[in-house]
Design a protein around this motif. Structure first.
Motif, short mmCIF file in Angstrom:
data_model
loop_
_atom_site.label_atom_id
_atom_site.label_comp_id
_atom_site.label_asym_id
_atom_site.label_seq_id
_atom_site.Cartn_x
_atom_site.Cartn_y
_atom_site.Cartn_z
N LEU A 420 0.85 -1.18 0.00
CA LEU A 420 0.00 0.00 0.00
C LEU A 420 0.89 1.24 0.00
O LEU A 420 1.78 1.37 0.84
N LYS A 421 0.66 2.16 -0.94
CA LYS A 421 1.50 3.36 -0.99
C LYS A 421 0.74 4.51 -1.62
O LYS A 421 -0.18 4.32 -2.43
N GLN A 422 1.12 5.73 -1.24
CA GLN A 422 0.51 6.92 -1.80
C GLN A 422 1.17 7.30 -3.11
O GLN A 422 2.39 7.18 -3.26
N ILE A 423 0.36 7.75 -4.07
CA ILE A 423 0.85 8.21 -5.36
C ILE A 423 1.07 9.72 -5.27
O ILE A 423 0.17 10.45 -4.87
N PRO A 424 2.25 10.22 -5.64
CA PRO A 424 2.50 11.66 -5.51
C PRO A 424 1.67 12.49 -6.47
O PRO A 424 1.63 12.22 -7.67
N THR A 425 0.98 13.49 -5.94
CA THR A 425 0.23 14.47 -6.73
C THR A 425 0.48 15.84 -6.11
O THR A 425 0.79 15.93 -4.91
#
Length: 439
Positions: A420-425
């Motif tokens: 599980l990981k956050q996508i950079p925006t």
């Protein structure tokens, strides 16, 4: 080949059932209760064949490494630990140097730059067997270096895992800004890892539910541009759009392309009733697929175009149903506790991803197309709106935090529930939709 087969077996075991796997062979992958030991690999800095290519070589090496390590299935051995040195692309590999640091795969490459054009060569080796697993030469304009890197990483990933590629793909989403109670929203598109951001609309109106076409050159979305929800089709390259044909006095939303890209399935609300319709894009001819006093929405085609999964409250709560793509009787497939919504068919055709709401929590989950083997992959204050990577292995979704300062962000997770990981925006983001692989 041995490396590929063993990791492929591990991935297969990981997909739906906890398993344990141990081998006495040179490659060892351990899976315990859904946890896999990442495969150690080495990527020496790609060789710059000319001084002008030095920066591109460094950048391409970094992206290849980021792609592979970001899967959670592989672990990069840092350059500081390398014993061997690669000084020529064609030099023989001294396998003993790489075995000594337990590198089980080795990727070497070179980059040339001439007249504004890049030439990238790379090869990947199974260190313990001494076999070359893949070798390619790629080329393109200097500005295309990131796509070239993704393509190289895709080839390496596919050779090691036996899975389909997905790095050279894009994601369309809703970029948000402003206070939580008055968010401004506009469509944006980016590489799967957050790079190369481009805005497709301004923030003058609310936009929702963007969806890529099967060819990746068009996007469907819902807009309030005319004061009520309507479906619009936009050309990504030209950033020009048009409304789909409408029926007066109705609202249309939740669109999705058919697998051939010629039709759109969507929800239409009229006189307080919401049903599923399908429209031929070229002619504008529309056909009603459901006829029920309940709310029917979030339709998604199966990859072969023969069936549609959708959500409906016809049983009293939001549940998932499957019907023929021509309409007719529908079979309920969700029977767990809680409410189910936003179903989307895997590109492989074997799974359906969904949002599930249970007391106090939202989840992203997957189930077989008959509703069996339900697995919840995430849990948080608000997780919703799954979208599949082109290879059917990874799911991206929206996660929103609670409280006055809460905001929506994009996350991804493997179908095993790992990584599980956050996508950079640049800021808050929601409603992701993954493209197919770029041509």
């Amino acid at each position: 080949m041995f490396l590929r087969l063993l990791l492929a077996a591990a991935l297969s075991a990981l997909s739906f059932a906890p398993a344990a796997l141990a081998q006495s062979s040179p490659l060892r992958i351990e899976i315990t209760e859904g946890v896999i030991e990442p495969l150690p690999y080495a990527v020496p800095l790609f060789i710059a064949e000319t001084p002008e290519a030095a920066q591109a070589a460094a950048d391409i090496t970094a992206v290849v490494t980021s792609d592979l390590t970001g899967t959670g299935l592989m672990r990069d051995i840092p350059a500081s630990a390398h014993i061997g040195r690669v000084t020529s692309f064609d030099a023989p590999i001294v396998y003993a140097d790489w075995k000594a640091i337990n590198a089980q795969a080795l990727i070497v490459g070179s980059v040339g730059l001439s007249g504004g054009r890049l030439t990238v060569k790379f090869r990947m080796f199974d260190v313990f067997s001494g076999a070359e697993m893949v070798g390619q030469q790629l080329g393109g304009g200097e500005a295309s270096w990131r796509r070239i890197a993704h393509k190289a990483a895709d080839a390496a990933y596919a050779a090691i895992t036996g899975e389909g590629a997905y790095f050279d793909s894009r994601v369309v989403f809703v970029a948000e800004s402003g206070d939580k109670g008055a968010r401004q929203k506009r469509l944006a598109v980016m590489d799967y890892d957050g790079a190369n951001l481009q805005y497709l609309t301004d923030s003058s109106t609310i936009v929702l539910s963007p969806r890529f076409s099967p060819s990746g050159d068009r996007v469907l979305y819902t807009t309030f541009e005319t004061g009520f929800p309507r479906i619009k089709l936009i050309d990504v390259a030209a950033v020009t759009g048009r409304f789909l044909a409408e029926q007066p006095g109705t609202m249309t939303f939740s669109p999705r392309f058919s697998p051939d890209g010629a039709r759109v399935v969507y929800s239409l609300e009229q006189d307080g009733n919401t049903d599923i319709w399908v429209m031929d894009i070229a002619s504008g001819a529309a056909t009603r697929l459901t006829n029920s006093p309940s709310i029917e929405t979030s339709p998604s085609f199966s990859p072969d175009g023969s069936k549609i999964v959708f959500e409906s409250d016809r049983s009293g709560t939001q549940q998932l149903y499957i019907m023929s793509a021509t309409g007719g009787a529908a079979d309920r497939i969700s029977f767990g506790d809680g409410r189910y919504s936003t179903p989307v068919w895997s590109p492989r055709g074997d799974l359906i991803a969904f949002t599930k709401q249970s007391p106090g929590r939202f989840h992203i989950g997957v189930m077989r197309t008959d509703g069996s083997e339900e697995r919840l992959l995430t849990a948080s204050f608000l997780d919703e709106g799954p979208t599949w990577a082109p290879n059917g292995r990874v799911i991206m979704f929206t996660r929103e935090t609670s409280g006055a300062a809460g905001e929506a962000r994009l996350y991804s997770v493997d179908i095993s529930g790992r990584n599980l990981k956050q996508i950079p925006t640049p800021g808050p983001a929601s409603d992701p939709a993954w493209s197919p692989l770029q041509p």
